[in-house]
Design a protein around this motif. Structure first.
Motif, PDB file in Angstrom:
ATOM      1  N   PRO A   1      12.121   3.810 -15.557  1.00 15.97           N
ATOM      2  CA  PRO A   1      11.660   2.417 -15.406  1.00 15.97           C
ATOM      3  C   PRO A   1      10.283   2.382 -14.764  1.00 15.97           C
ATOM      4  CG  PRO A   1      13.312   2.942 -13.749  1.00 15.97           C
ATOM      5  CD  PRO A   1      13.277   4.108 -14.691  1.00 15.97           C
TER       6      PRO A   1
ATOM      7  N   TRP B   1      22.770  -1.338 -16.481  1.00 20.76           N
ATOM      8  CA  TRP B   1      21.484  -0.953 -15.900  1.00 20.76           C
ATOM      9  C   TRP B   1      21.244   0.537 -16.113  1.00 20.76           C
ATOM     10  CZ3 TRP B   1      20.787  -3.670 -10.489  1.00 20.76           C
ATOM     11  CH2 TRP B   1      20.808  -5.058 -10.679  1.00 20.76           C
TER      12      TRP B   1
ATOM     13  N   LEU C   1      13.580  -2.877 -20.030  1.00 17.02           N
ATOM     14  CA  LEU C   1      14.992  -2.956 -20.400  1.00 17.02           C
ATOM     15  C   LEU C   1      15.172  -3.434 -21.829  1.00 17.02           C
ATOM     16  CD1 LEU C   1      16.533  -4.490 -17.138  1.00 17.02           C
ATOM     17  CD2 LEU C   1      16.952  -2.196 -18.040  1.00 17.02           C
TER      18      LEU C   1
ATOM     19  N   LEU D   1      25.420  -6.396 -17.101  1.00 21.54           N
ATOM     20  CA  LEU D   1      24.019  -6.544 -16.724  1.00 21.54           C
ATOM     21  C   LEU D   1      23.822  -7.363 -15.454  1.00 21.54           C
ATOM     22  CD1 LEU D   1      22.332  -7.143 -20.208  1.00 21.54           C
ATOM     23  CD2 LEU D   1      22.086  -5.136 -18.738  1.00 21.54           C
TER      24      LEU D   1
END
Length: 442
Positions: free
Chosen positions: A403, A340, A394, A309
């Protein structure tokens, strides 16, 4: 005969003055005020001692420029002890025994205004000596849009040719963000262009996340036309990012010249590195009492996701903090973190490093708009987003597959399911009702 009577009368008047602490403080404060071009008053009861090392205590001190609407300094109590030799020297000597300030409040803008009225001097700054050091408790520094609360300083000795070792602590408050700090500091010599080092606990506390850190700093003191600050700054930290159930240890470092002028703190040009740190869990856990780090077992449970991450990046650019936080970085991501969201093709089909540019201007909690530009080979991706929304996305296991950002990707060629497309441009729009427009990249 007349001379003897005059001396006796003067002695009697002098004895009457020094028998009243309020009169002693009035004389001292009036003389200091005339010398500095300031109005200095004290409203509380004063104390004095003449035997041994002279001492004076002044309470409810108020210092202001003549005619100014607000004082540049207030203090509940000021304690000063200094030897007779310094008193007799009438300012030619700055050998002092000890200074103490209780609950001082220093207005930075008012102080800067007064300093601007002082006549220029080519003489070097004279550093006083304090044989028994100094202490400040419950202090407050007031800036434009920020303050340092419960400020404290404590050191045992100060001399022009001696190292100074002490402790600094307090809470910086600005725009909904708190930065508590408690650090040990060492100054090689009490003069400019001398080395200073700090080590201790610092944290950044926003509404939805915290960032406790163990920091180490080395630099040279600096003063010039561009402000006060530190030259050759090198700062490294073991840190943890915490938000909800997320707990990510990492390490980072920054370097550059640090300046403070006109209410603005800046670091430019600056260099920065960031690394996901699997070993930071143990390091931070060893400091659990100071930064509330999780136990080693909890830290180990989170370590497995840390490397996937936290990106490994090297960057350069600038940082400024005043009315708003400004961050302008450009550099290289070694790889796209596995934890990600996957990059769309062809960005995700290459193993090349990713040059990036990041621009932020807004509140210190990073809730403002951020612009990010990524490039890999001939493909470019420009995005605008708000960090809290992305972090929340997330953390949610179910929801939108994309996103929350606005973006545009352009590539000369892309291959999908055996088909080749050329001159491709793709746009991503988070919410037409509430667009997230990225700031102009620099």
């Amino acid at each position: 005969m007349y001379l003897a009577i005059a001396l006796l009368l003067a002695a009697l008047i002098g004895l009457r003055w020094v028998s009243r602490p309020s009169q002693v403080s009035w004389i001292v404060l009036a003389q200091a005020g005339r010398a500095l071009g300031l109005e200095i008053s004290a409203g509380g009861a004063s104390e004095y001692r003449l035997r041994g090392t002279p001492m004076i205590v002044v309470r409810d001190l108020v210092v202001r420029e003549p005619g100014a609407g607000r004082p540049l300094l207030r203090a509940q109590r000021v304690y000063l002890s200094l030897p007779w030799a310094t008193i007799r020297a009438a300012g030619d000597s700055l050998d002092i025994e000890r200074v103490e300030l209780d609950a001082p409040q220093l207005d930075i803008a008012a102080l800067n205004h007064w300093l601007a009225t002082r006549p220029p001097s080519t003489e070097p700054i004279t550093i006083p000596s304090l044989s028994r050091g100094a202490r400040v408790i419950g202090g407050r520094l007031i800036g434009e849009g920020w303050s340092v609360e419960n400020f404290g300083v404590d050191f045992a000795e100060l001399g022009p040719e001696k190292p100074v070792r002490g402790r600094l602590k307090g809470h910086v408050l600005s725009d909904g963000v708190a930065i508590p700090f408690d650090v040990a500091a060492t100054l090689q010599r009490a003069s400019l262009a001398r080395g200073v080092g700090m080590a201790g606990q610092v944290a950044v506390e926003a509404r939805d996340w915290t960032l406790p850190m163990r920091v180490r700093l080395g630099a040279l003191l600096y003063s010039g036309d561009d402000g006060l600050g530190l030259d050759r700054l090198r700062l490294g930290a073991n840190a943890r990012y915490r938000a909800g159930d997320t707990d990510l240890p990492f390490v980072y470092g920054v370097a550059g010249p640090l300046r403070y002028r006109d209410g603005k703190l800046s670091l430019a040009p600056m260099g920065a590195i960031l690394r996901g740190d699997d070993t930071a869990s143990g390091s931070a856990a060893s400091n659990a009492s100071a930064v509330n780090a999780p136990t080693p077992n909890n830290a180990a449970a989170n370590t497995a996701t840390t490397a996937s991450l936290i990106p490994n990046l090297d960057a350069h650019g600038s940082f400024a903090f005043g009315q708003a936080l400004q961050l302008h970085w450009q550099g290289t991501l070694a790889t796209w973190p596995a934890g990600w969201p996957a990059l769309p093709p062809p960005l995700g089909q290459s193993d090349s490093p990713l040059p990036f540019r990041l621009d932020y201007q807004g509140k210190a909690d990073f809730s403002g708009p951020t612009a990010l530009q990524l490039q890999r080979d001939q493909t470019r991706f420009d995005a605008g987003f708000r960090l809290p929304a992305v972090l929340q996305w997330l953390d949610v296991s179910e929801g939108s597959p994309l996103p929350p950002l606005n973006g545009r990707m352009s590539t000369p060629k892309i291959e999908i399911s055996g088909a080749t497309l050329e001159g491709v441009e793709i746009e991503i729009e988070d919410d037409p009702q509430e667009p997230t427009a990225p700031p102009a990249a620099r």
